[in-house]
Design an enzyme around this catalytic site. Structure first.
Site, short mmCIF file in Angstrom:
data_model
loop_
_atom_site.label_atom_id
_atom_site.label_comp_id
_atom_site.label_asym_id
_atom_site.label_seq_id
_atom_site.Cartn_x
_atom_site.Cartn_y
_atom_site.Cartn_z
N LEU A 181 0.85 -1.19 0.00
CA LEU A 181 0.00 0.00 0.00
C LEU A 181 0.89 1.24 0.00
CD1 LEU A 181 -2.75 1.45 0.29
CD2 LEU A 181 -2.48 1.23 2.78
N ASP A 182 0.63 2.14 -0.95
CA ASP A 182 1.34 3.41 -1.04
C ASP A 182 0.36 4.53 -0.66
OD1 ASP A 182 2.86 5.60 -1.67
OD2 ASP A 182 3.10 5.14 -3.80
N CYS A 185 0.23 8.42 -3.09
CA CYS A 185 1.07 7.84 -4.15
C CYS A 185 1.55 8.85 -5.18
CB CYS A 185 0.32 6.72 -4.85
SG CYS A 185 -1.16 7.27 -5.74
N CYS A 363 12.17 27.12 0.85
CA CYS A 363 12.27 25.76 1.39
C CYS A 363 13.71 25.26 1.32
CB CYS A 363 11.34 24.82 0.63
SG CYS A 363 9.59 25.11 0.95
#
Length: 393
Positions: A181-182, A185, A363
């Protein structure tokens, strides 16, 4: 974000009148910048050049929100914003130059509201990730990874992103045929890599319509199922779980829900690799400008907050911090974005260009100054097969 002549004209207007305006910095700002190496209207590439004298009052009253918006409006320029922000954050000056009411208002919102509720979960997808696949295709490498690359042995952005995807697969010890499971995604970068190179069966979930569309196309023919779905509605059991760059959208009020759901979804002998940006200090909320223009409802966790939230559910087997790699990743994205701008600017106005380059460079400065970190954690359930975990890094 279609082109806007009015916005572009306003930006140009303030640049033209810069020589006529009294832009001498006030004493309170000069004093706070002492020791940073930053000089207002100075000669260095990291020195801000002020075009509108109202800039100072705007920053004093509104802090980072006023600084970011006035940059978008063309009230000031800086040749190397990444260097400017690095020098500010090295000395933590950004905490002193702040709009108190804006900060308090944002803190109260985070404290009193669940900004990442199911009802609000899709807002960040609509505002940020759906801004245009053309933009992200131009800025990102061919994997379409929109998270920190792993530059340990990499010479370029693509190699760094492939190395990151492979590192996650190895940390999760993905085996052929396993159900993976991602969570969050994106454009399917991890799902494609794990399915193609590790023969995994991958389910990926995203809250972005544009991401789902492109991820489904990129993973066509592979054992990959891409869903437009909030993580809280997931059902079933998976051998391995992965979440790359999504935990920043979960929010402190939902950490228990998120990790409880991950515990529920994962096989008792499974492994969960959690990749997230992290703060040095435990705080509520995020920067007001980032919240308004880039990642609405975002919340960057500290390692303490992650650890406390994991306690009821998981053993933390491994913590890997490669935060400096995000600086290099962001500056590579900036280079790609600037190179592509001549083909993009018919769809996006100059105000968007200034917003986007401001975002990438502020950032980069935060990671370069080590105010922000990049954590990869390996989580397992207590007593998971009594098997010792060996980190592949």
């Amino acid at each position: 974000m279609a082109g806007s002549a009015d916005a572009d004209n306003n930006i140009g207007k303030y640049r033209k009148i810069s020589s006529q305006a009294n832009t001498k910095p006030p004493s309170w700002l000069v004093q706070r910048l002492e020791g940073t190496g930053i000089k207002v209207n100075g000669p260095n590439p990291w020195d801000p050049q002020i075009h509108n004298r109202n800039f100072y009052r705007r920053v004093l009253l509104e802090g980072s929100l006023g600084a970011g918006e006035s940059y978008m409006d063309g009230w000031w320029d800086c040749e190397r914003l990444d260097g400017f922000f690095t020098r500010l954050m090295d000395r933590h000056i950004e905490k002193e130059i702040t709009g108190r009411w804006i900060a308090v208002k944002h803190w109260l919102m985070t404290r009193l509201m669940n900004l990442q509720s199911v009802k609000r979960a899709f807002q960040v997808g609509e505002q940020h990730y759906d801004v245009g696949n053309d933009l992200y295709k131009a800025m990102l490498d061919p994997t379409m990874c929109y998270s920190c690359g792993y530059w340990h042995d990499a010479a370029d952005l693509h190699a760094a992103q492939v190395a990151k995807l492979d590192l996650v697969c190895r940390k999760a010890d993905i085996q052929a045929g396993e159900k993976v499971l991602d969570i969050g995604c994106g454009w399917g970068s991890f799902a494609e890599h794990a399915a193609r190179h590790y023969q995994a069966n991958v389910t990926g979930v995203t809250i972005s319509k544009e991401q789902k569309k492109l991820a489904s196309t990129r993973c066509n023919g592979l054992p990959v199922d891409i869903r437009l779905q909030d993580y809280r509605s997931l059902q079933g059991t998976f051998d391995k779980l992965v979440s790359i760059g999504m935990f920043e959208h979960v929010g402190q009020k939902n950490y228990d829900t998120y990790l409880g759901k991950a515990h529920e979804l994962m096989d008792d002998d499974g492994i969960f690799v959690l990749h997230t940006i992290g703060k040095m200090e435990s705080q509520l909320g995020t920067d007001p400008w980032i919240h308004k223009y880039i990642f609405p409802n975002g919340a960057i966790p500290s390692l303490t907050q992650i650890s406390q939230a994991c306690e009821p559910y998981f053993v933390i087997e491994d913590v890997h911090n490669f935060g400096p790699d995000y600086d290099r990743t962001l500056m590579s994205w900036l280079d790609e974005f600037n190179a592509a701008w001549p083909t993009l600017k018919s769809q996006y106005d100059e105000r968007f260009y200034r917003m986007w380059t401001y975002y990438l460079q502020c950032c980069a400065g935060a990671f370069r100054s080590r105010n922000l970190q990049l954590f990869q954690l390996v989580l397992r359930k207590p007593g998971a097969g009594h098997r010792r975990y060996q980190s592949p890094r």
